[in-house]
Scaffold this motif. Structure first.
Motif, PDB file in Angstrom:
ATOM      1  N   GLY A  58       0.795  -1.222   0.000  1.00  0.00           N
ATOM      2  CA  GLY A  58       0.000   0.000   0.000  1.00  0.00           C
ATOM      3  C   GLY A  58       0.826   1.269   0.000  1.00  0.00           C
ATOM      4  N   PRO A  59       0.219   2.382  -0.454  1.00  0.00           N
ATOM      5  CA  PRO A  59       0.924   3.663  -0.501  1.00  0.00           C
ATOM      6  C   PRO A  59       1.140   4.230   0.899  1.00  0.00           C
ATOM      7  N   ASP A 212      -4.570  -3.059  -1.754  1.00  0.00           N
ATOM      8  CA  ASP A 212      -3.950  -2.080  -0.859  1.00  0.00           C
ATOM      9  C   ASP A 212      -3.698  -0.742  -1.550  1.00  0.00           C
ATOM     10  N   TRP A 213      -3.431  -0.746  -2.847  1.00  0.00           N
ATOM     11  CA  TRP A 213      -3.256   0.534  -3.559  1.00  0.00           C
ATOM     12  C   TRP A 213      -4.544   1.350  -3.548  1.00  0.00           C
ATOM     13  N   MET A 214      -5.690   0.680  -3.485  1.00  0.00           N
ATOM     14  CA  MET A 214      -6.977   1.367  -3.472  1.00  0.00           C
ATOM     15  C   MET A 214      -7.445   1.677  -2.047  1.00  0.00           C
ATOM     16  N   LEU A 215      -6.598   1.354  -1.045  1.00  0.00           N
ATOM     17  CA  LEU A 215      -6.966   1.565   0.363  1.00  0.00           C
ATOM     18  C   LEU A 215      -8.349   0.973   0.634  1.00  0.00           C
ATOM     19  N   SER A 225     -16.491  11.545  -7.254  1.00  0.00           N
ATOM     20  CA  SER A 225     -15.717  12.733  -6.876  1.00  0.00           C
ATOM     21  C   SER A 225     -14.769  12.457  -5.703  1.00  0.00           C
ATOM     22  N   ASP A 226     -14.961  11.345  -5.004  1.00  0.00           N
ATOM     23  CA  ASP A 226     -14.084  10.995  -3.884  1.00  0.00           C
ATOM     24  C   ASP A 226     -12.794  10.319  -4.334  1.00  0.00           C
ATOM     25  N   ARG A 227     -12.720   9.938  -5.587  1.00  0.00           N
ATOM     26  CA  ARG A 227     -11.597   9.130  -6.047  1.00  0.00           C
ATOM     27  C   ARG A 227     -10.290   9.945  -6.047  1.00  0.00           C
ATOM     28  N   PRO A 228      -9.145   9.272  -5.938  1.00  0.00           N
ATOM     29  CA  PRO A 228      -7.869   9.960  -6.119  1.00  0.00           C
ATOM     30  C   PRO A 228      -7.616  10.253  -7.588  1.00  0.00           C
ATOM     31  N   THR A 229      -6.933  11.341  -7.867  1.00  0.00           N
ATOM     32  CA  THR A 229      -6.548  11.680  -9.244  1.00  0.00           C
ATOM     33  C   THR A 229      -5.052  11.959  -9.282  1.00  0.00           C
ATOM     34  N   PRO A 230      -4.449  11.966 -10.464  1.00  0.00           N
ATOM     35  CA  PRO A 230      -3.012  12.243 -10.564  1.00  0.00           C
ATOM     36  C   PRO A 230      -2.625  13.628 -10.066  1.00  0.00           C
ATOM     37  N   THR A 236      -1.081   8.792  -0.457  1.00  0.00           N
ATOM     38  CA  THR A 236      -1.288   8.116   0.817  1.00  0.00           C
ATOM     39  C   THR A 236      -2.612   8.496   1.464  1.00  0.00           C
ATOM     40  N   GLU A 237      -3.284   9.510   0.949  1.00  0.00           N
ATOM     41  CA  GLU A 237      -4.546   9.965   1.518  1.00  0.00           C
ATOM     42  C   GLU A 237      -5.750   9.223   0.948  1.00  0.00           C
ATOM     43  N   ARG A 238      -5.818   9.089  -0.380  1.00  0.00           N
ATOM     44  CA  ARG A 238      -6.982   8.478  -1.034  1.00  0.00           C
ATOM     45  C   ARG A 238      -6.650   7.227  -1.826  1.00  0.00           C
ATOM     46  N   GLY A 239      -5.362   6.916  -1.952  1.00  0.00           N
ATOM     47  CA  GLY A 239      -4.964   5.762  -2.748  1.00  0.00           C
ATOM     48  C   GLY A 239      -4.358   6.172  -4.078  1.00  0.00           C
ATOM     49  N   VAL A 240      -3.930   5.179  -4.831  1.00  0.00           N
ATOM     50  CA  VAL A 240      -3.302   5.419  -6.128  1.00  0.00           C
ATOM     51  C   VAL A 240      -4.379   5.609  -7.183  1.00  0.00           C
ATOM     52  N   PRO A 241      -4.261   6.634  -8.046  1.00  0.00           N
ATOM     53  CA  PRO A 241      -5.294   6.895  -9.050  1.00  0.00           C
ATOM     54  C   PRO A 241      -5.463   5.752 -10.046  1.00  0.00           C
ATOM     55  N   LEU A 242      -6.674   5.607 -10.531  1.00  0.00           N
ATOM     56  CA  LEU A 242      -6.982   4.586 -11.527  1.00  0.00           C
ATOM     57  C   LEU A 242      -6.113   4.755 -12.764  1.00  0.00           C
TER      58      LEU A 242
END
Length: 538
Positions: A58-59, A212-215, A225-230, A236-242
Motif C-alpha cells: 500500500g501507498p 492495498d493501492w486502493m486503500l 468525486s471521492d476518487r484519487p486523481t493524478p 497516501t490519503e486516497r490511494g493510487v489513481p486509476l
C-alpha cells in the motif's frame, strides 16, 4: 487473513545514473537469474502464461517497494507546525481540493516525511525537487546542493526519513505540484513514472491485485468525486489513481484486479468501469471484486455489509446477512461492469470467501443464484501459524507466544511443513469442491505464509524475531514451492501472492522481499516456480 500493521548491497551503493549497482543488475537480470535462463537469450515468461498474481504494498511514506521515481507521491499528509508549540500541534491547514497548502499562518509551516525507510534502502545521490508557485521550501536530514526558482537539488543522508518543509507560500500563487525525483529521472518521469526495478520485478506475473493501492480496507470512497486523481498532492490519503493502475498494467501486459469500495454508489462503479474499458489495452482481462474479505470482522466493510444485509432482511444473524449482502451487491456491481464492457468476455467476476470455512462460500454463491453471475470463487489459503499471547485452555497443543518463542527456526518450519501446509491444502481441496459444484474457477486472492503473533502475541519480541528469521530462511523458499505445487495440483487457477515488498515487523512478514534492493529465498522460489509452471508451453 492478515493481522494489522537482508539487503543484497551495502549501505554504500555504487551508483551509475542515480541507481544502485544491485538495482541496475536486477533490472537487467530479473527475468533470467531467477528463472535459470541465460540472460542474453530469453525474454522470460509472457504474463498471459503465468499462473501467478501479486498483491502490491500500500501507498505510505514507509513503503519499501519504491514503485514511483517521484517519492513525493508517497509522502505523508501535511503536518502543521507552529513555532514554540509541540511537534505536530500547529493550526488546521487551509488546503485546496488536491491537498496543496493555500496559506500559512504567521510563525507556522507545513512539513511532510519522505522515504521513512531504515538502513539506507533507497537510492543515494542527488534528488531533484521541482515545484510550481511562489514560496519557500527547505529540507531536513538532507544536504542542499543547489537552488533556483522552481528547482532544488538535495542529497539525503540516506539513513532514514528526510523532511520537506513548506516555510512560506504566496496565497495568490501558492506552492503546488511538488515533485521529489530520485537520481537520474528528471528527464523521464513524465513519460514513465515507474522505477525500472519495480517494473522488472513483476513483468512476468499474470495479474496485479490493487487491494492495498486502493486503500480498500475501511475505504471512505462513496462517489466518483471521492476518487484519487493524478493531481492530488500525495497518494497516501486516497490511494493510487486509476489512471496509474491502468498505465502500470498496460506497461506490464498484466491483468488488473480491482476491489470496489464497499460504500461506492452505482455511478462510481459505472464510471470506474467505463474508464477501464476505454484505457486498458485490448487483450487484458479485468478481475472485479466487491471490497475485501466480507467475512473478516476486523474490517469496517464487513460490519457495513452485516448492517446492510439485515436492513434488506437477508438474515437474522448479522454475519449471515453480511455474506448474503456481499453476494447480492457483487451481482449488482458485476452488471454495471458488463454494461460498460458490452458483455462478460474480458471480465473475471470474483466472489471471495474464507478459506477455512467453505460453508461461507456456499452461502455466498448460492444466495439468489449469485454463482450464475460469477466466474471465480476466491480464497486466501495461507500457511497459517497465528500465535496468541495466551493459548485457549481447551487446546491440547497450548501453543502460546511464550512457548513458541523458545523454539528454534527449524522447529517453526517443521510446524509449517507438517501442520500448517497440510491444513491449507485441505482448504484448497474443500473449496475446489464448492467451486466445481457451482461451476466457477477457484482462485486465490491472497496466498503465502501467515506466521504472526495475535491477541497480544505480536508484542513478544522474541517470537517476532523468530518468525522473521523463519521468513528469511532458505527452507521457507522450499515450502513456497511445495505450497504452489499443491495449489496447482488441487486445480487452483490464478494465485495472487501476498505480498510484494514490505518490511518485516511484529505485524507480519508479508513481503516476498523486505526492500526494493532485497533478495530472499521465498522470492526466488516464487520466481522460479512461476517460470517453471506456465499455463501452457509455446
Amino acid at each position: 487473513m492478515r493481522f494489522p500493521g537482508r539487503s543484497c548491497c551495502s549501505r554504500r551503493h555504487v551508483r551509475r545514473g542515480g541507481l544502485p549497482l544491485c538495482v541496475l543488475v536486477g533490472v537487467a537480470l530479473a527475468a533470467c537469474v531467477f528463472s535459470g535462463r541465460p540472460a542474453a537469450s530469453s525474454e522470460g515468461l509472457p504474463p498471459g502464461e503465468s499462473r501467478l498474481g501479486i498483491n502490491l504494498a500500500g501507498p505510505a511514506d514507509w513503503n519499501t517497494e519504491l514503485p514511483f521515481v517521484d517519492v513525493f507521491r508517497l509522502s505523508r499528509r501535511w503536518i502543521s507546525q507552529r513555532k514554540g508549540e509541540p511537534w505536530g500541534k500547529g493550526p488546521a491547514l487551509d488546503l485546496d481540493a488536491n491537498g496543496w497548502v493555500k496559506r500559512l499562518e504567521p510563525d507556522c509551516w507545513a512539513e511532510t516525511l519522505l522515504c521513512t525507510i531504515e538502513g539506507g534502502h533507497y537510492p543515494t545521490g542527488p534528488y531533484v525537487c521541482l515545484y510550481e508557485g511562489d514560496g519557500q521550501i527547505d529540507f531536513g536530514s538532507a544536504r542542499e546542493v543547489s537552488r533556483e526558482p522552481g528547482r532544488i537539488v538535495i542529497e539525503p543522508e540516506g539513513r532514514g526519513a528526510f523532511f520537506l518543509r513548506l516555510r512560506r507560500t504566496n496565497p495568490e500563487n501558492p506552492v503546488r505540484a511538488i515533485r521529489v525525483l530520485m537520481p537520474g529521472f528528471e528527464k523521464t518521469y513524465r513519460e514513465n513514472p515507474w522505477h525500472p526495478a519495480f517494473l522488472a520485478r513483476w513483468r512476468h506475473f499474470n495479474t496485479i491485485r490493487f487491494m492495498d493501492w486502493m486503500l480498500t480496507n475501511g475505504s471512505k470512497v462513496r462517489r466518483w468525486s471521492d476518487r484519487p486523481t493524478p493531481d492530488h498532492a500525495t497518494f497516501t490519503e486516497r490511494g493510487v489513481p486509476l489512471e496509474l493502475m491502468i498505465d502500470l498494467c498496460n506497461r506490464l501486459g498484466a491483468n488488473p484486479w480491482f476491489c470496489m469500495p464497499h460504500e461506492a454508489d452505482d455511478d462510481y462503479v459505472r464510471q470506474f468501469a467505463r474508464q477501464v474499458r476505454r484505457d486498458l489495452k485490448p487483450g487484458l482481462n479485468v478481475y472485479v471484486e466487491y471490497s475485501n474479505e466480507i467475512w473478516n470482522s476486523i474490517f469496517a466493510q464487513t460490519r457495513y455489509a452485516n448492517e446492510q444485509g439485515q436492513k434488506r432482511g437477508f438474515g437474522e444473524k448479522p454475519w449471515e446477512a453480511g455474506w448474503r449482502y456481499s453476494a447480492a451487491r457483487s451481482v449488482e456491481m458485476f452488471a454495471l461492469w458488463e454494461e460498460a464492457f458490452g458483455g462478460r468476455d474480458r471480465l473475471v467476476r470474483v466472489i471471495a470467501s474464507q478459506a477455512a470455512v467453505p460453508y461461507i462460500a456456499e452461502q455466498k454463491l448460492s444466495f439468489r443464484d449469485a454463482f450464475r453471475h460469477c466466474d471465480a470463487l476466491a480464497i486466501a489459503p495461507y500457511m497459517s501459524f497465528n500465535v496468541p499471547a495466551k493459548s485457549d485452555r481447551g487446546r491440547s497443543d497450548r501453543l502460546d507466544a511464550d512457548a513458541v518463542s523458545q523454539w528454534t527456526v527449524e522447529q517453526v518450519l517443521d510446524h509449517v511443513e507438517h501442520r500448517a501446509l497440510p491444513e491449507c491444502i485441505r482448504w484448497m481441496h474443500d473449496n475446489k469442491k464448492v467451486a466445481d459444484k457451482y461451476r466457477v474457477k477457484l482462485v486465490a486472492y491472497e496466498a503465502g505464509q501467515h506466521l504472526v503473533g495475535v491477541g497480544g502475541g505480536e508484542n513478544n519480541q522474541r517470537l517476532t524475531d523468530l518468525f522473521m528469521a523463519a521468513n528469511r530462511h532458505p527452507r521457507m523458499g522450499r515450502l513456497y514451492t511445495q505450497y504452489l505445487d499443491a495449489w496447482r495440483d488441487a486445480g487452483g487457477d490464478l494465485c495472487a501472492v501476498f505480498s510484494s515488498v514490505g518490511r518485516f515487523s511484529k505485524w507480519g512478514s508479508w513481503g516476498l522481499l523486505e526492500y526494493y534492493d532485497d533478495d530472499t529465498p521465498k522470492f526466488r522460489a516464487v520466481m522460479q516456480w512461476n517460470e517453471a509452471n506456465p499455463r501452457r508451453r509455446p
